[in-house]
Design a protein around this motif. Structure first.
Motif, mmCIF file in Angstrom:
data_model
loop_
_atom_site.group_PDB
_atom_site.id
_atom_site.type_symbol
_atom_site.label_atom_id
_atom_site.label_comp_id
_atom_site.label_asym_id
_atom_site.label_seq_id
_atom_site.Cartn_x
_atom_site.Cartn_y
_atom_site.Cartn_z
ATOM 1 N N LEU A 189 0.863 -1.180 0.000
ATOM 2 C CA LEU A 189 0.000 0.000 0.000
ATOM 3 C C LEU A 189 0.900 1.231 0.000
ATOM 4 O O LEU A 189 1.534 1.550 1.006
ATOM 5 C CB LEU A 189 -0.909 -0.003 1.232
ATOM 6 N N ARG A 190 0.982 1.893 -1.143
ATOM 7 C CA ARG A 190 1.928 2.996 -1.307
ATOM 8 C C ARG A 190 1.286 4.334 -0.934
ATOM 9 O O ARG A 190 0.121 4.571 -1.241
ATOM 10 C CB ARG A 190 2.444 3.034 -2.741
ATOM 11 N N PRO A 191 2.049 5.201 -0.303
ATOM 12 C CA PRO A 191 1.529 6.533 0.008
ATOM 13 C C PRO A 191 1.528 7.421 -1.216
ATOM 14 O O PRO A 191 2.171 7.119 -2.235
ATOM 15 C CB PRO A 191 2.509 7.048 1.065
ATOM 16 N N ASP A 192 0.823 8.557 -1.107
ATOM 17 C CA ASP A 192 0.845 9.518 -2.194
ATOM 18 C C ASP A 192 2.144 10.316 -2.167
ATOM 19 O O ASP A 192 3.055 10.028 -1.374
ATOM 20 C CB ASP A 192 -0.379 10.433 -2.127
ATOM 21 N N ALA A 193 2.256 11.310 -3.009
ATOM 22 C CA ALA A 193 3.511 12.066 -3.133
ATOM 23 C C ALA A 193 3.872 12.801 -1.850
ATOM 24 O O ALA A 193 5.036 13.161 -1.648
ATOM 25 C CB ALA A 193 3.410 13.051 -4.297
ATOM 26 N N ARG A 194 2.884 13.024 -0.982
ATOM 27 C CA ARG A 194 3.139 13.711 0.290
ATOM 28 C C ARG A 194 3.336 12.739 1.437
ATOM 29 O O ARG A 194 3.418 13.145 2.599
ATOM 30 C CB ARG A 194 1.992 14.678 0.587
ATOM 31 N N GLY A 195 3.409 11.445 1.108
ATOM 32 C CA GLY A 195 3.677 10.446 2.127
ATOM 33 C C GLY A 195 2.472 10.023 2.939
ATOM 34 O O GLY A 195 2.635 9.481 4.042
ATOM 35 N N ARG A 196 1.258 10.192 2.403
ATOM 36 C CA ARG A 196 0.041 9.864 3.134
ATOM 37 C C ARG A 196 -0.640 8.635 2.537
ATOM 38 O O ARG A 196 -0.681 8.477 1.316
ATOM 39 C CB ARG A 196 -0.922 11.051 3.111
ATOM 40 N N LEU A 197 -1.191 7.790 3.388
ATOM 41 C CA LEU A 197 -1.955 6.630 2.938
ATOM 42 C C LEU A 197 -3.410 7.021 2.720
ATOM 43 O O LEU A 197 -3.991 7.753 3.524
ATOM 44 C CB LEU A 197 -1.877 5.506 3.974
ATOM 45 N N GLN A 198 -3.987 6.483 1.649
ATOM 46 C CA GLN A 198 -5.367 6.803 1.298
ATOM 47 C C GLN A 198 -6.242 5.553 1.411
ATOM 48 O O GLN A 198 -5.918 4.505 0.845
ATOM 49 C CB GLN A 198 -5.449 7.361 -0.119
ATOM 50 N N PRO A 199 -7.360 5.616 2.134
ATOM 51 C CA PRO A 199 -8.233 4.447 2.273
ATOM 52 C C PRO A 199 -8.687 3.859 0.941
ATOM 53 O O PRO A 199 -8.798 2.638 0.805
ATOM 54 C CB PRO A 199 -9.413 4.985 3.085
#
Length: 420
Positions: free
Chosen positions: A158-168
């Motif tokens: 489960l990869r984070p977005d460009a800002r390092g956040r995980l998305q449900p």
């Protein structure tokens, strides 16, 4: 900032707290120590040291194996520590707590226990799927890599977005009927990002997966309430929460823990042994083979009591304010990139600086008595994903001050002038 806010720790409370940590009173390289490496290891207060010293001086004996007074007192102390820690994490009647040597040991116990054949069928089968987030410490990634290889399962990230956040929604896209395990951190140790783990765990549990939460970076100030989570296994370490090194906990639903094959076989985890076979004890002893670190368990429970007395809400407000102060100051320096700049409920701030290697920054800060951590922080895949390489990390605990943040900012500015 002498006073943080009504919910935080004021100057008088901080002075009283710091007096309980004698290590902080020393000088390093001729300067007062500013210990800002708490995500690696926190310091221990006198009440924790006193609790461990009392046990070693008065009650030291092996547990569960003696009818003499010291053994019975040691057993009582160990059991009392277990019950206190269960209350600390919000464990209910359906939960059980297993003592380990730390988060790494606990997570390996889960990964090994779900992927090794034993008396019961192995949980993870060929073709099954394990999902792990890319925010993880290596201790919540490498064991799952090995479990997947052992069982012929697929490891999905489960990869984070460009800002390092995980998305449900990204997790929802990975979940399938073959998902057996989902593992995630409560706070990324390399960036300070606090993912929406409550929502993520609920999504995975709803898909039928076993859920694993690494709470090592939250335990000292924002410990999740286990009874309110869709969480089968939660792990944390004593040395991250003002307690002794070499101690930790695996706590979770009893029904899930019963599915684990033991990692260690031997004393105190057996019910009956013959020359050719053995039957195992009930939980939690079945997963606690060998002589435990009894004094460590006593110290760990004392640390939990210390945190509760200080007030988890007050501690959380305090370290979050320190983090915000540091993140804003670092972001204002030229050529500095702060990771997870908007993270709020965290005590960790990491940054990369153009034209300056983190090890050099850390060395120059140490010359001024400021202790930080540099490198990949056991989270190399995450930093590679963010394209930043090694970073410098400052991390805060209840005994840190805004004056120390100002010293950090001035020290980093000085280091950048010298290195550039």
């Amino acid at each position: 900032m002498a006073v943080i806010d009504r919910a935080g720790l004021g100057a008088a409370a901080l002075a009283d707290l710091r007096a309980m940590f004698p290590v902080l009173a020393q000088t390093v390289n001729g300067a007062p120590l500013a210990y800002l490496d708490n995500a690696a290891t926190t310091q221990m207060p006198l009440p924790v040291l006193d609790a461990m010293r009392h046990f070693e001086l008065h009650d030291r004996a092996n547990i569960h194996r003696g009818v003499h007074t010291l053994s019975q007192r040691a057993t009582d102390a160990f059991d009392h520590a277990r019950q206190g820690l269960k209350r600390f994490v919000g464990a209910g009647a359906a939960h059980e707590l297993v003592f380990t040597s730390g988060t790494t040991d606990a997570l390996n116990l889960v990964a090994h226990g779900l992927s090794t054949p034993g008396a019961a069928p192995v949980v993870i089968q060929p073709g099954d799927e394990i999902i792990v987030s890319l925010l993880e410490h290596h201790a919540n990634l490498v064991p799952w890599q090995q479990a997947a290889r052992r069982c012929g399962a697929r490891l999905l990230i489960l990869r984070p977005d460009a800002r390092g956040r995980l998305q449900p929604e990204d997790l929802a896209g990975l979940l399938t009927p073959r998902t057996r395990v989902f593992a995630v951190t409560a706070c990324a140790n390399a960036t300070g990002e606090r993912p929406p783990y409550e929502t993520l765990l609920a999504l995975a549990a709803g898909a039928g997966a076993l859920t694993v939460l690494d709470a090592a970076q939250s335990v000292a100030h924002a410990m999740p309430d286990l009874s309110a989570l869709d969480c089968d296994f939660m792990a944390f370490s004593g040395h991250k929460m003002l307690g002794p090194m070499g101690t930790g906990v695996l706590v979770g639903r009893r029904a899930a823990l019963e599915r684990l094959q033991p990692l260690r076989y031997g004393g105190d985890m057996v019910a009956r042994v013959s020359a050719t076979e053995a039957s195992f004890a009930e939980l939690p002893m079945r997963l606690e083979g060998g002589t435990p670190h009894v004094a460590g368990a006593v110290g760990l429970a004392a640390a939990a009591s210390f945190i509760e007395a200080a007030g988890r809400g007050r501690i959380d407000a305090h370290v979050s304010a320190l983090r915000s102060h540091a993140a804003a100051g670092l972001a204002a320096l030229p050529g500095v990139t702060v990771l997870a700049a908007g993270a709020g409920a965290s005590g960790i701030v990491s940054f990369a600086a153009e034209g300056a290697h983190p090890h050099d920054i850390g060395t120059l800060l140490d010359e001024q008595g400021i202790a930080v951590r540099t490198g990949h922080h056991c989270a190399q895949p995450l930093l590679d994903h963010l394209g930043l390489g090694p970073t410098t990390r400052a991390s805060f605990a209840l005994y840190n001050t805004h004056e120390e943040v100002e010293r950090l900012l001035a020290g980093v500015a000085r280091a950048l002038r010298l290195l550039r």
